[in-house]
Design a protein around this motif. Sequence first.
Motif, mmCIF file in Angstrom:
data_model
loop_
_atom_site.group_PDB
_atom_site.id
_atom_site.type_symbol
_atom_site.label_atom_id
_atom_site.label_comp_id
_atom_site.label_asym_id
_atom_site.label_seq_id
_atom_site.Cartn_x
_atom_site.Cartn_y
_atom_site.Cartn_z
ATOM 1 N N ALA A 1 0.832 -1.202 0.000
ATOM 2 C CA ALA A 1 0.000 0.000 0.000
ATOM 3 C C ALA A 1 0.868 1.254 0.000
ATOM 4 C CB ALA A 1 -0.939 -0.003 1.208
ATOM 5 N N ALA A 2 2.032 1.201 0.645
ATOM 6 C CA ALA A 2 2.933 2.351 0.749
ATOM 7 C C ALA A 2 3.833 2.491 -0.478
ATOM 8 C CB ALA A 2 3.788 2.223 2.008
ATOM 9 N N GLY A 3 3.663 1.610 -1.456
ATOM 10 C CA GLY A 3 4.489 1.648 -2.659
ATOM 11 C C GLY A 3 5.545 0.571 -2.646
#
Length: 145
Positions: free
Chosen positions: A92-94
């Motif tokens: 989700a954070a990359g």
Amino acid sequence: MDSIQVVYTTSATATGGRNGHTRSQDGQVSVDLSVPKAMGGPGKPATTTPEDLFAAGYAACFGGALDFVAKQHKKNASGASVTCTVSIGPRAAGGFGLAVKLRVEDGSLPQQELQDLAMEAHEKVCPYSHATRNNVDVQVEVQGA
């Protein structure tokens, strides 16, 4: 970060990234790599992935840690089988992240006894478990007698 007293060091070199080749310094590990089709790669036959190599290393290391802990408790877990399943996917954070499932099986030890030994190996001994703690989701499943 914990410091360690180094007792063994090894290295490996990869060229070509995930669609290249990796080789350990002593040549005992020498494999071609290919991104799996499921990840949009060519999925070339007779190749492996970094996740395969990580799973193999973690399974072997955890099995050794389990055997070490069992011996400390005067138990025998040398016949235990450890299967390490490694999953990779977008975070989700990359970027990408990993998730790990360890399945420990030993029909010669009672379920609760094997569970206790496996958790001690995971929490106190296995260096892969130490390295992944708090940054990789690691689940431990145990199947004893």
